[in-house]
Design a protein around this motif. Structure first.
Motif, PDB file in Angstrom:
ATOM      1  N   LEU A  62      -2.163  -8.454   2.414  1.00 21.02           N
ATOM      2  CA  LEU A  62      -2.658  -7.074   2.529  1.00 21.02           C
ATOM      3  C   LEU A  62      -1.970  -6.146   1.543  1.00 21.02           C
ATOM      4  O   LEU A  62      -2.530  -5.116   1.166  1.00 21.02           O
ATOM      5  CB  LEU A  62      -2.471  -6.544   3.947  1.00 21.02           C
ATOM      6  N   ARG A  63      -0.756  -6.491   1.125  1.00 21.69           N
ATOM      7  CA  ARG A  63      -0.025  -5.638   0.191  1.00 21.69           C
ATOM      8  C   ARG A  63      -0.409  -5.891  -1.259  1.00 21.69           C
ATOM      9  O   ARG A  63      -0.021  -5.147  -2.148  1.00 21.69           O
ATOM     10  CB  ARG A  63       1.483  -5.846   0.371  1.00 21.69           C
ATOM     11  N   LEU A  64      -1.176  -6.976  -1.508  1.00 26.61           N
ATOM     12  CA  LEU A  64      -1.616  -7.288  -2.869  1.00 26.61           C
ATOM     13  C   LEU A  64      -2.815  -6.437  -3.248  1.00 26.61           C
ATOM     14  O   LEU A  64      -3.601  -6.063  -2.382  1.00 26.61           O
ATOM     15  CB  LEU A  64      -1.988  -8.765  -2.972  1.00 26.61           C
ATOM     16  N   PRO A  65      -2.998  -6.162  -4.529  1.00 26.05           N
ATOM     17  CA  PRO A  65      -4.194  -5.423  -4.937  1.00 26.05           C
ATOM     18  C   PRO A  65      -5.446  -6.226  -4.578  1.00 26.05           C
ATOM     19  O   PRO A  65      -5.452  -7.444  -4.676  1.00 26.05           O
ATOM     20  CB  PRO A  65      -4.052  -5.298  -6.454  1.00 26.05           C
ATOM     21  N   ALA A  66      -6.465  -5.532  -4.180  1.00 23.43           N
ATOM     22  CA  ALA A  66      -7.714  -6.197  -3.777  1.00 23.43           C
ATOM     23  C   ALA A  66      -8.375  -6.829  -4.987  1.00 23.43           C
ATOM     24  O   ALA A  66      -8.648  -6.166  -5.977  1.00 23.43           O
ATOM     25  CB  ALA A  66      -8.654  -5.199  -3.119  1.00 23.43           C
ATOM     26  N   ALA A  67      -8.645  -8.144  -4.896  1.00 20.35           N
ATOM     27  CA  ALA A  67      -9.297  -8.853  -5.988  1.00 20.35           C
ATOM     28  C   ALA A  67     -10.780  -9.028  -5.743  1.00 20.35           C
ATOM     29  O   ALA A  67     -11.526  -9.374  -6.629  1.00 20.35           O
ATOM     30  CB  ALA A  67      -8.634 -10.219  -6.172  1.00 20.35           C
ATOM     31  N   VAL A  68     -11.191  -8.789  -4.501  1.00 20.22           N
ATOM     32  CA  VAL A  68     -12.590  -9.000  -4.131  1.00 20.22           C
ATOM     33  C   VAL A  68     -13.129  -7.687  -3.574  1.00 20.22           C
ATOM     34  O   VAL A  68     -12.513  -7.065  -2.721  1.00 20.22           O
ATOM     35  CB  VAL A  68     -12.694 -10.103  -3.054  1.00 20.22           C
ATOM     36  N   PRO A  69     -14.280  -7.230  -4.037  1.00 17.34           N
ATOM     37  CA  PRO A  69     -14.839  -5.982  -3.540  1.00 17.34           C
ATOM     38  C   PRO A  69     -15.095  -6.048  -2.028  1.00 17.34           C
ATOM     39  O   PRO A  69     -15.421  -7.094  -1.491  1.00 17.34           O
ATOM     40  CB  PRO A  69     -16.154  -5.836  -4.295  1.00 17.34           C
TER      41      PRO A  69
END
Length: 138
Positions: free
Chosen positions: A128-135
């Motif tokens: 959850l803390r990672l940047p979103a890679a999937v829209p």
């Protein structure tokens, strides 16, 4: 350097079997997380999630009502930005393919141990803390 401790999560349990839902709730709370609601159907899950904005939904595949957990997870993500971690007894290829296509935070197969759930929640917290890679609409 000390490893980062996963943060405490607010969770929505989405499970149609009341006894199983209560057991999941108790396990999650024993692990130090907060359960902000328990839902049996997609409609209940959306209502509770909108009101309480959990970090994660712990989602079963089989739900009460006409909509299953895979579709409910997709709606939670698209409508509210809430990701799901699946807890499921379904292990057939078609179901697993649908789960994967919903971009879950993970899948824990039932029956599961407290240790397995802890690891899955720790990993979910980090993801959850990672940047979103999937829209969100995917």
């Amino acid at each position: 350097m000390q490893p980062r401790t996963p943060r405490r999560l607010r969770l929505l349990v989405v499970e149609d079997e009341v006894i199983v839902a209560l057991a999941i709730k108790e396990t999650v709370e024993d692990l130090g997380h907060e359960v902000c609601g328990v839902a049996r159907s997609e409609a209940e899950a959306l209502r509770i999630a909108d009101a309480h904005r959990p970090d994660i939904a712990l989602m079963d595949v089989q739900l009460a009502g006409p909509v299953d957990g895979v579709e409910a997870a997709r709606r939670l993500r698209a409508d509210l930005g809430i990701r799901s971690l699946f807890l499921s007894g379904c292990a057939d290829h078609a179901t697993l393919a649908r789960l994967t296509a919903s971009y879950p935070l993970g899948v824990v197969h039932k029956p599961f141990s407290s240790a397995q759930l802890k690891v899955a929640l720790d990993l979910a917290s980090r993801r959850l803390r990672l940047p979103a890679a999937v829209p969100a609409g995917a």
